[in-house]
Design a protein around this motif. Structure first.
Motif, PDB file in Angstrom:
ATOM      1  N   LEU A  97       0.815  -1.201   0.000  1.00 53.14           N
ATOM      2  CA  LEU A  97       0.000   0.000   0.000  1.00 53.14           C
ATOM      3  C   LEU A  97       0.855   1.260   0.000  1.00 53.14           C
ATOM      4  O   LEU A  97       1.994   1.256   0.430  1.00 53.14           O
ATOM      5  N   ARG A  98       0.262   2.339  -0.475  1.00 48.85           N
ATOM      6  CA  ARG A  98       0.850   3.674  -0.334  1.00 48.85           C
ATOM      7  C   ARG A  98      -0.292   4.604   0.032  1.00 48.85           C
ATOM      8  O   ARG A  98      -1.447   4.334  -0.292  1.00 48.85           O
ATOM      9  N   TRP A  99       0.015   5.681   0.749  1.00 39.71           N
ATOM     10  CA  TRP A  99      -1.062   6.544   1.210  1.00 39.71           C
ATOM     11  C   TRP A  99      -0.595   7.979   1.311  1.00 39.71           C
ATOM     12  O   TRP A  99       0.601   8.277   1.349  1.00 39.71           O
ATOM     13  N   VAL A 100      -1.595   8.857   1.351  1.00 42.98           N
ATOM     14  CA  VAL A 100      -1.355  10.285   1.481  1.00 42.98           C
ATOM     15  C   VAL A 100      -2.466  10.861   2.356  1.00 42.98           C
ATOM     16  O   VAL A 100      -3.596  10.389   2.327  1.00 42.98           O
ATOM     17  N   VAL A 101      -2.100  11.876   3.141  1.00 46.09           N
ATOM     18  CA  VAL A 101      -3.063  12.562   3.993  1.00 46.09           C
ATOM     19  C   VAL A 101      -3.022  14.046   3.640  1.00 46.09           C
ATOM     20  O   VAL A 101      -1.943  14.633   3.522  1.00 46.09           O
ATOM     21  N   LYS A 102      -4.206  14.617   3.462  1.00 47.76           N
ATOM     22  CA  LYS A 102      -4.334  16.061   3.223  1.00 47.76           C
ATOM     23  C   LYS A 102      -5.530  16.532   4.022  1.00 47.76           C
ATOM     24  O   LYS A 102      -6.653  16.073   3.796  1.00 47.76           O
ATOM     25  N   GLY A 103      -5.276  17.445   4.951  1.00 44.27           N
ATOM     26  CA  GLY A 103      -6.347  17.859   5.850  1.00 44.27           C
ATOM     27  C   GLY A 103      -6.818  16.652   6.643  1.00 44.27           C
ATOM     28  O   GLY A 103      -6.021  15.921   7.215  1.00 44.27           O
ATOM     29  N   TRP A 104      -8.123  16.427   6.644  1.00 40.61           N
ATOM     30  CA  TRP A 104      -8.683  15.271   7.353  1.00 40.61           C
ATOM     31  C   TRP A 104      -8.854  14.061   6.448  1.00 40.61           C
ATOM     32  O   TRP A 104      -9.290  13.000   6.898  1.00 40.61           O
ATOM     33  N   TRP A 105      -8.548  14.187   5.148  1.00 42.15           N
ATOM     34  CA  TRP A 105      -8.691  13.076   4.211  1.00 42.15           C
ATOM     35  C   TRP A 105      -7.443  12.203   4.178  1.00 42.15           C
ATOM     36  O   TRP A 105      -6.329  12.722   4.174  1.00 42.15           O
ATOM     37  N   LYS A 106      -7.632  10.896   4.122  1.00 45.61           N
ATOM     38  CA  LYS A 106      -6.540   9.948   3.938  1.00 45.61           C
ATOM     39  C   LYS A 106      -6.924   9.011   2.795  1.00 45.61           C
ATOM     40  O   LYS A 106      -7.971   8.359   2.841  1.00 45.61           O
ATOM     41  N   LEU A 107      -6.060   8.960   1.788  1.00 46.77           N
ATOM     42  CA  LEU A 107      -6.263   8.060   0.654  1.00 46.77           C
ATOM     43  C   LEU A 107      -5.234   6.950   0.727  1.00 46.77           C
ATOM     44  O   LEU A 107      -4.045   7.208   0.902  1.00 46.77           O
ATOM     45  N   ILE A 108      -5.695   5.716   0.582  1.00 53.14           N
ATOM     46  CA  ILE A 108      -4.824   4.546   0.570  1.00 53.14           C
ATOM     47  C   ILE A 108      -5.001   3.862  -0.779  1.00 53.14           C
ATOM     48  O   ILE A 108      -6.131   3.573  -1.197  1.00 53.14           O
ATOM     49  N   LEU A 109      -3.883   3.619  -1.461  1.00 48.01           N
ATOM     50  CA  LEU A 109      -3.892   2.973  -2.769  1.00 48.01           C
ATOM     51  C   LEU A 109      -2.942   1.784  -2.766  1.00 48.01           C
ATOM     52  O   LEU A 109      -1.936   1.806  -2.057  1.00 48.01           O
ATOM     53  N   PRO A 110      -3.223   0.793  -3.597  1.00 49.90           N
ATOM     54  CA  PRO A 110      -2.254  -0.293  -3.745  1.00 49.90           C
ATOM     55  C   PRO A 110      -1.028   0.209  -4.494  1.00 49.90           C
ATOM     56  O   PRO A 110      -1.104   1.179  -5.256  1.00 49.90           O
TER      57      PRO A 110
END
Length: 76
Positions: free
Chosen positions: A16-29
């Motif tokens: 997995l890889r992920w990014v956080v911006k503000g209160w959003w967190k996106l997780i992608l393969p």
């Protein structure tokens, strides 16, 4: 969604890889992983335990965060 024990599992996290911006967190393969894993988007303020995947309800956020992650993360 993953369970809290998954967070300590190196095999799960390595895919997995992920990014956080503000209160959003996106997780992608990882880009080199087989298809089938869907994006995961969480509102960390409302859902700090990451139980409700909001990706389908917020496709614009998914796309914006995916662009940020792709600009920053270059797989080896």
């Amino acid at each position: 969604s993953r369970t809290l024990p998954d967070r300590g599992n190196a095999e799960v996290l390595a895919d997995l890889r992920w990014v956080v911006k503000g209160w959003w967190k996106l997780i992608l393969p990882e880009p080199n992983q087989p298809r089938g894993k869907e994006p995961e988007l969480y509102d960390l303020k409302a859902d700090p335990d990451e139980k409700e995947n909001l990706a389908a309800q917020h496709p614009d956020e998914v796309q914006e965060l995916r662009v940020l992650l792709d600009r920053w993360y270059k797989p080896a």
